[in-house]
Design a protein around this motif. Structure first.
Motif, PDB file in Angstrom:
ATOM      1  N   GLY A  11       0.833  -1.201   0.000  1.00 12.47           N
ATOM      2  CA  GLY A  11       0.000   0.000   0.000  1.00 12.47           C
ATOM      3  C   GLY A  11       0.868   1.251   0.000  1.00 12.47           C
ATOM      4  O   GLY A  11       0.569   2.231  -0.687  1.00 12.47           O
ATOM      5  N   ARG A  12       1.954   1.225   0.762  1.00 17.29           N
ATOM      6  CA  ARG A  12       2.899   2.341   0.766  1.00 17.29           C
ATOM      7  C   ARG A  12       3.554   2.505  -0.598  1.00 17.29           C
ATOM      8  O   ARG A  12       3.764   3.618  -1.074  1.00 17.29           O
ATOM      9  CB  ARG A  12       3.978   2.123   1.841  1.00 17.29           C
ATOM     10  CG  ARG A  12       3.482   2.250   3.266  1.00 17.29           C
ATOM     11  CD  ARG A  12       4.637   2.304   4.248  1.00 17.29           C
ATOM     12  NE  ARG A  12       5.417   1.069   4.279  1.00 17.29           N
ATOM     13  CZ  ARG A  12       6.634   0.933   3.763  1.00 17.29           C
ATOM     14  NH1 ARG A  12       7.221   1.944   3.159  1.00 17.29           N
ATOM     15  NH2 ARG A  12       7.274  -0.226   3.848  1.00 17.29           N
ATOM     16  N   LEU A  13       3.891   1.378  -1.216  1.00 19.00           N
ATOM     17  CA  LEU A  13       4.534   1.423  -2.529  1.00 19.00           C
ATOM     18  C   LEU A  13       3.615   2.072  -3.559  1.00 19.00           C
ATOM     19  O   LEU A  13       4.050   2.888  -4.378  1.00 19.00           O
ATOM     20  CB  LEU A  13       4.905   0.008  -2.968  1.00 19.00           C
ATOM     21  CG  LEU A  13       5.653  -0.124  -4.302  1.00 19.00           C
ATOM     22  CD1 LEU A  13       6.992   0.592  -4.224  1.00 19.00           C
ATOM     23  CD2 LEU A  13       5.846  -1.590  -4.654  1.00 19.00           C
ATOM     24  N   GLU A  14       2.325   1.738  -3.522  1.00 19.22           N
ATOM     25  CA  GLU A  14       1.370   2.318  -4.453  1.00 19.22           C
ATOM     26  C   GLU A  14       1.220   3.819  -4.248  1.00 19.22           C
ATOM     27  O   GLU A  14       0.936   4.565  -5.188  1.00 19.22           O
ATOM     28  CB  GLU A  14       0.009   1.637  -4.297  1.00 19.22           C
ATOM     29  CG  GLU A  14      -0.068   0.258  -4.922  1.00 19.22           C
ATOM     30  CD  GLU A  14       0.105   0.297  -6.433  1.00 19.22           C
ATOM     31  OE1 GLU A  14      -0.640   1.041  -7.105  1.00 19.22           O
ATOM     32  OE2 GLU A  14       1.006  -0.393  -6.945  1.00 19.22           O
ATOM     33  N   SER A  15       1.423   4.275  -3.016  1.00 19.81           N
ATOM     34  CA  SER A  15       1.226   5.686  -2.690  1.00 19.81           C
ATOM     35  C   SER A  15       2.494   6.520  -2.857  1.00 19.81           C
ATOM     36  O   SER A  15       2.433   7.750  -2.764  1.00 19.81           O
ATOM     37  CB  SER A  15       0.734   5.828  -1.244  1.00 19.81           C
ATOM     38  OG  SER A  15      -0.494   5.167  -1.055  1.00 19.81           O
ATOM     39  N   ASP A  16       3.627   5.872  -3.091  1.00 28.09           N
ATOM     40  CA  ASP A  16       4.886   6.617  -3.163  1.00 28.09           C
ATOM     41  C   ASP A  16       4.866   7.587  -4.346  1.00 28.09           C
ATOM     42  O   ASP A  16       4.374   7.260  -5.441  1.00 28.09           O
ATOM     43  CB  ASP A  16       6.062   5.655  -3.301  1.00 28.09           C
ATOM     44  CG  ASP A  16       7.389   6.366  -3.134  1.00 28.09           C
ATOM     45  OD1 ASP A  16       7.740   6.705  -1.991  1.00 28.09           O
ATOM     46  OD2 ASP A  16       8.075   6.594  -4.154  1.00 28.09           O
ATOM     47  N   ILE A  17       5.424   8.771  -4.126  1.00 25.20           N
ATOM     48  CA  ILE A  17       5.370   9.828  -5.140  1.00 25.20           C
ATOM     49  C   ILE A  17       6.161   9.491  -6.399  1.00 25.20           C
ATOM     50  O   ILE A  17       5.941  10.089  -7.448  1.00 25.20           O
ATOM     51  CB  ILE A  17       5.861  11.170  -4.570  1.00 25.20           C
ATOM     52  CG1 ILE A  17       7.283  11.033  -4.012  1.00 25.20           C
ATOM     53  CG2 ILE A  17       4.908  11.693  -3.519  1.00 25.20           C
ATOM     54  CD1 ILE A  17       7.880  12.336  -3.553  1.00 25.20           C
ATOM     55  N   ALA A  18       7.090   8.541  -6.299  1.00 19.68           N
ATOM     56  CA  ALA A  18       7.916   8.200  -7.462  1.00 19.68           C
ATOM     57  C   ALA A  18       7.577   6.830  -8.040  1.00 19.68           C
ATOM     58  O   ALA A  18       8.353   6.289  -8.829  1.00 19.68           O
ATOM     59  CB  ALA A  18       9.392   8.251  -7.082  1.00 19.68           C
ATOM     60  N   ARG A  19       6.426   6.262  -7.662  1.00 20.60           N
ATOM     61  CA  ARG A  19       6.057   4.960  -8.205  1.00 20.60           C
ATOM     62  C   ARG A  19       5.951   5.042  -9.722  1.00 20.60           C
ATOM     63  O   ARG A  19       5.362   5.975 -10.267  1.00 20.60           O
ATOM     64  CB  ARG A  19       4.723   4.498  -7.611  1.00 20.60           C
ATOM     65  CG  ARG A  19       4.182   3.215  -8.231  1.00 20.60           C
ATOM     66  CD  ARG A  19       2.875   2.813  -7.603  1.00 20.60           C
ATOM     67  NE  ARG A  19       1.848   3.842  -7.699  1.00 20.60           N
ATOM     68  CZ  ARG A  19       1.110   4.085  -8.777  1.00 20.60           C
ATOM     69  NH1 ARG A  19       1.298   3.377  -9.867  1.00 20.60           N
ATOM     70  NH2 ARG A  19       0.192   5.030  -8.762  1.00 20.60           N
TER      71      ARG A  19
END
Length: 242
Positions: free
Chosen positions: A210-218
């Motif tokens: 979930g954090r990965l999906e929300s990361d600004i640089a995904r």
């Protein structure tokens, strides 16, 4: 880079670092800022929530339950005592008795997902220190330059992320959102289940991705763009007037 946090010593600090300090034992909330000075008391520029009337009278810092004890920080905060916003304080007042940690940038996807707690790293690379410091100081000098403090969408981590990267979430001109506060409920729920003797693996996996999906640089994220600090200030001031 540890699995939980990135603890460092003061000797390791360099101007332009994104630093933070946990405010509780569960590591579910931290206060973030940009380290500016490597001389004297070590200046930190950070974004704060609105202070209560009693906190204003006692000289308390916005994100902390403690009061500013040094004279220089009381003087720094005096002109900004009636509203929330970007402020400057010494390193000791910023840490408020807590430990010192440094936010990591340009980490790999594997390292990001392996982190057991959010609000400690990002896939995004950092801009040069001179750009980071320029943004932080420009926002410090601009009243309401970063908008109103919002716990989940526009907080101290959002501020530090922007200073380091210049990235803004384009939807409704929002800032680069942090995910540590928003995912705190998931983490705490998983902790309760674990303490009850039930497995927490599924919750930890969902939390990390979930954090990965929300990361600004995904990769593939199209709602993030780089915005000059002068334009961001103009946008925030325009929103304030409206």
């Amino acid at each position: 880079m540890g699995l939980i946090s990135n603890k460092i010593s003061r000797d390791e600090l360099t101007p332009g670092d994104h630093i933070y300090s946990w405010r509780n034992a569960l590591h579910s909330y931290a206060h973030h800022g940009i380290y500016v000075g490597d001389e004297g008391d070590g200046e930190v520029i950070h974004f704060t929530r609105p202070r209560t009337k009693s906190e204003i009278l006692l000289g308390c810092s916005g994100p902390s339950k403690q009061c500013l004890t040094c004279i220089s920080c009381r003087e720094r905060s005096r002109d900004r005592s009636t509203f929330s916003g970007v402020i400057s304080s010494c390193l000791d007042c910023f840490l408020d008795g807590g430990e010192l940690y440094r936010y990591e940038y340009n980490v790999s996807r594997v390292a990001f997902v392996a982190k057991t707690i959010g609000g400690t790293c990002t896939l995004a690379p950092s801009d040069p220190p001179e750009d980071v410091l320029f943004r932080a100081k420009h926002l410090l000098s601009s009243e309401k330059g970063f908008g109103d403090y919002k716990l989940f969408k526009n907080n101290c981590e959002s501020f530090a992320l922007y200073c380091k990267t210049g990235l803004v979430v384009s939807e409704k001109f929002g800032k680069a959102n942090s995910v540590s506060a928003a995912s705190c409920a998931v983490w705490c729920a998983g902790l309760v289940i674990s303490l009850a003797g039930l497995p927490m693996v599924d919750y930890a996996i969902d939390y990390s991705y979930g954090r990965l999906e929300s990361d600004i640089a995904r990769k593939g994220r199209e709602d993030v763009k780089k915005v000059p600090v002068e334009d961001l200030v103009a946008i925030c001031q325009c929103n304030e007037q409206n």
